[in-house]
Design a protein around this motif. Structure first.
Motif, PDB file in Angstrom:
ATOM      1  N   UNK A   1       6.847  24.808   3.842  1.00 34.37           N
ATOM      2  CA  UNK A   1       8.223  24.979   4.334  1.00 34.37           C
ATOM      3  C   UNK A   1       8.739  23.792   5.364  1.00 34.37           C
ATOM      4  N   UNK A   2       7.784  23.538   6.055  1.00 37.73           N
ATOM      5  CA  UNK A   2       7.955  22.393   7.021  1.00 37.73           C
ATOM      6  C   UNK A   2       8.232  21.098   6.239  1.00 37.73           C
ATOM      7  N   UNK A   3       7.555  20.986   5.046  1.00 39.58           N
ATOM      8  CA  UNK A   3       8.042  19.583   4.223  1.00 39.58           C
ATOM      9  C   UNK A   3       9.192  19.644   3.227  1.00 39.58           C
ATOM     10  N   UNK A   4       9.629  20.908   2.917  1.00 42.70           N
ATOM     11  CA  UNK A   4      10.508  20.803   1.704  1.00 42.70           C
ATOM     12  C   UNK A   4      11.817  20.157   2.001  1.00 42.70           C
ATOM     13  N   UNK A   5      12.314  20.057   3.091  1.00 44.68           N
ATOM     14  CA  UNK A   5      13.400  19.388   3.470  1.00 44.68           C
ATOM     15  C   UNK A   5      13.534  18.166   3.081  1.00 44.68           C
ATOM     16  N   UNK A   6      12.083  17.308   2.942  1.00 43.86           N
ATOM     17  CA  UNK A   6      12.061  15.852   2.433  1.00 43.86           C
ATOM     18  C   UNK A   6      12.514  15.648   0.846  1.00 43.86           C
ATOM     19  N   UNK A   7      12.450  16.978   0.099  1.00 41.54           N
ATOM     20  CA  UNK A   7      13.093  16.524  -1.054  1.00 41.54           C
ATOM     21  C   UNK A   7      14.524  16.300  -1.043  1.00 41.54           C
ATOM     22  N   UNK A   8      15.236  16.873  -0.004  1.00 37.99           N
ATOM     23  CA  UNK A   8      16.830  16.450   0.061  1.00 37.99           C
ATOM     24  C   UNK A   8      16.941  15.264   0.943  1.00 37.99           C
ATOM     25  N   UNK A   9      16.258  15.048   2.032  1.00 38.16           N
ATOM     26  CA  UNK A   9      16.307  14.194   2.933  1.00 38.16           C
ATOM     27  C   UNK A   9      15.584  12.732   2.441  1.00 38.16           C
ATOM     28  N   UNK A  10      14.788  12.595   1.606  1.00 39.03           N
ATOM     29  CA  UNK A  10      14.492  11.406   1.208  1.00 39.03           C
ATOM     30  C   UNK A  10      15.614  10.483   0.355  1.00 39.03           C
ATOM     31  N   UNK A  11      16.221  11.428  -0.489  1.00 36.84           N
ATOM     32  CA  UNK A  11      17.211  10.953  -1.422  1.00 36.84           C
ATOM     33  C   UNK A  11      18.388  10.647  -0.408  1.00 36.84           C
ATOM     34  N   UNK A  12      18.791  11.463   0.615  1.00 37.81           N
ATOM     35  CA  UNK A  12      19.744  11.287   1.536  1.00 37.81           C
ATOM     36  C   UNK A  12      19.568   9.974   2.199  1.00 37.81           C
ATOM     37  N   UNK A  13      18.350   9.597   2.855  1.00 39.00           N
ATOM     38  CA  UNK A  13      18.355   8.769   3.785  1.00 39.00           C
ATOM     39  C   UNK A  13      18.218   7.131   2.897  1.00 39.00           C
ATOM     40  N   UNK A  14      17.476   7.214   1.629  1.00 39.69           N
ATOM     41  CA  UNK A  14      17.658   5.817   0.757  1.00 39.69           C
ATOM     42  C   UNK A  14      18.811   5.685   0.383  1.00 39.69           C
ATOM     43  N   UNK A  15      19.768   6.763   0.045  1.00 41.07           N
ATOM     44  CA  UNK A  15      21.117   6.400  -0.516  1.00 41.07           C
ATOM     45  C   UNK A  15      21.931   6.021   0.625  1.00 41.07           C
ATOM     46  N   UNK A  16      22.007   6.773   1.732  1.00 43.37           N
ATOM     47  CA  UNK A  16      22.802   6.572   2.704  1.00 43.37           C
ATOM     48  C   UNK A  16      22.667   5.131   3.331  1.00 43.37           C
ATOM     49  N   UNK A  17      21.228   4.880   3.581  1.00 42.41           N
ATOM     50  CA  UNK A  17      20.733   3.712   4.457  1.00 42.41           C
ATOM     51  C   UNK A  17      20.894   2.390   3.416  1.00 42.41           C
ATOM     52  N   UNK A  18      21.189   2.623   2.222  1.00 45.23           N
ATOM     53  CA  UNK A  18      21.109   1.174   1.351  1.00 45.23           C
ATOM     54  C   UNK A  18      22.481   1.189   0.719  1.00 45.23           C
ATOM     55  N   UNK A  19      23.715   1.961   1.092  1.00 46.58           N
ATOM     56  CA  UNK A  19      24.886   1.951   0.230  1.00 46.58           C
ATOM     57  C   UNK A  19      25.486   0.449   0.537  1.00 46.58           C
ATOM     58  N   UNK A  20      25.497   0.017   1.713  1.00 50.04           N
ATOM     59  CA  UNK A  20      26.090  -1.177   2.121  1.00 50.04           C
ATOM     60  C   UNK A  20      25.680  -2.584   1.406  1.00 50.04           C
TER      61      UNK A  20
END
Length: 509
Positions: free
Chosen positions: A52-71
């Protein structure tokens, strides 16, 4: 026609419209991927043994890479060429999706999601900037961005429907595998059909300090909001992330104002119309992302809908977005100023949101939820279309990729803020309601009723904030955006000369 012959912008070009089909397909894949995995997450978590503590990373890993690298992705499109970047992004996204569908443990799953984010950050700005440089005639641009705006707005709801179907009738792995045919068709079609205008490529060297500062700053910002949702706003790491993000992004702006070939030329941000679009669109996304979350929970937990039924319950919103974007927005965009579509559009969406503040456990879908979703879709569709078009209109071709990336960045950051902020407000209101009323519940069924009432109270409290955010977005759109009609000479507003808005020549290939 000779190699150097120019195509008049008003002449119909079937290649452009064919290209739009593949660009729209790719955009649909990226947008629905933001929600399709959420539906499948409980099944994937169980199969792969994710805690349960790690499941957020399924969403967060995508969001961080996508949001961080857009520019960075936007500037790569300007440097390498938009078509090449678009096809590379699609190919990588398909491979990452195959990896996710075949995942056998949590590390493989998290890695595949991060890779999807990396290639999504290449793909999304390239798609929007291709539209920006290919459709320069006002009427054609209105139609093209109408279709694109409908997909950008409604794709998330399509993801809920598709995710529900695939999870319920096949397997959670198909929420990943379904991307592969999307990507293969879009990449093959784009390779053979898209004819990118010549002369718009940015040949400047890549701004490495800008890439590092912007990526780290955006990752820290998105992670700060993601962590605030799970760990609270007073958590040490959350606060550290926000402080680090503020320092990194402030340094980034300083560096960009000094270097000769900046990653994000400040002229892209400081032009008042584009600045107004980025700000108002980001605020609207904050409201919308929170709403998707609450309505999904309300329909499944409070009303007891299945995943498939929940997905279909969002159909009126999709219908409203398609109508608002392709009918209202497209027909009026060349007749009125963008702010006269965006402001009222956000206000209509706010009225739909206002209806949802009346939610109760026994609320009727037909009497309350359906009209509310229809208004939300109509309003957002009408506002999104001119916003998408104006965000890249008048920008120099060499900056089209990074200007497009800023649209995606405002949406991604808005989504992270909306999920964290509105979820926190909802959770706080729910806790407060249950604490006040649980004492008077004598039986187990009464206690369960109080729990459900508390959840609904939390949703409506957060939705009130979303109403306010949409009203602020409307006010910003009306006051800050001063562009005239696209077919008037001053489509780019006061900040740029009319010569910047000249149609980009299309070279016959």
């Amino acid at each position: 026609m000779s190699e150097t012959a120019l195509k008049a912008p008003g002449v119909p070009d079937t290649n452009r419209w064919k290209a739009l089909v593949f660009i729209a397909l790719a955009q649909l894949m990226v947008v629905l991927d933001a929600t399709i995995v959420n539906i499948a997450l409980p099944s994937a978590q169980q199969d792969l043994g994710i805690s349960d503590g790690n499941r957020q990373w399924v969403v967060t890993a995508y969001a961080l890479a996508f949001g961080g690298l857009l520019l960075f992705g936007g500037r790569i499109a300007d440097l390498w060429g938009r078509k090449r970047t678009f096809v590379l992004g699609l190919t990588g996204f398909a491979l990452a999706s195959a990896l996710g569908g075949a995942a056998t443990n949590e590390a493989m799953m998290f890695g595949s999601r991060a890779l999807q984010g990396v290639f999504g950050a290449l793909l999304a700005p390239a798609a929007l900037s291709l539209l920006a440089v290919m459709f320069t005639d006002a009427k054609e641009r209105a139609k093209a961005f109408g279709i694109y705006g409908a997909i950008a707005g409604g794709g998330g709801a399509v993801g809920l429907i598709l995710g529900g179907f695939l999870t319920e009738y096949l397997n959670w792995r198909w929420t990943f595998f379904v991307n592969i045919p999307f990507a293969v068709i879009a990449a093959a079609g784009a390779w053979f059909v898209i004819r990118e205008p010549e002369g718009g490529r940015n040949r400047s060297p890549l701004d490495i300090p800008g890439v590092i500062l912007s990526t780290l700053g955006l990752v820290a910002l998105v992670y700060g909001f993601t962590r605030a949702e799970s760990e609270g706003w007073s958590d040490e790491v959350t606060i550290t992330m926000f402080v680090a993000s503020a320092v990194l992004l402030a340094t980034f702006v300083f560096v960009e104002s000094r270097v000769k070939a900046p990653l994000l030329p400040l002229r892209v941000l400081t032009e008042r119309n584009r600045g107004g679009v980025y700000l108002s669109l980001g605020l609207a996304i904050i409201a919308m992302f929170g709403l998707f979350l609450f309505l999904t929970y309300y329909l499944q937990i409070v009303k007891g809908y299945s995943p498939v039924k929940t997905g279909f319950a969002f159909l009126p919103m999709i219908a409203g977005m398609i109508t608002g974007s392709t009918q209202i927005g497209t027909r009026l965009m060349t007749r009125v100023a963008p702010r006269l579509l965006m402001g009222p559009g956000f206000l209509v969406a706010a009225v739909g949101m206002l209806l949802l503040t009346q939610l109760e456990i026994g609320s009727s879908y037909a009497a309350l939820l359906l009209p509310a979703m229809l208004l939300l879709g109509l309003g957002m569709g009408t506002a999104f279309m001119p916003a998408m078009s104006l965000s890249t209109q008048g920008v120099e071709p060499r900056d089209a990729g990074v200007a497009s990336a800023m649209v995606n960045t405002s949406q991604q950051v808005g989504g992270a803020i909306g999920t964290a902020l509105l979820n926190t407000i909802a959770a706080s209101a729910t806790t407060s309601y249950i604490a006040d009323h649980i004492g008077s519940a004598a039986t187990r069924s009464q206690q369960q009723l109080v729990q459900l009432q508390g959840q609904v109270q939390g949703y409506t409290s957060a939705i009130w904030f979303a109403v306010g955010i949409l009203v602020v977005a409307a006010a910003i759109a009306v006051t800050l955006i001063n562009a005239g009609r696209p077919d008037m000479g001053a489509a780019t507003g006061a900040g740029e000369g009319a010569e910047d808005d000249m149609p980009v020549p299309v070279v016959a290939h």
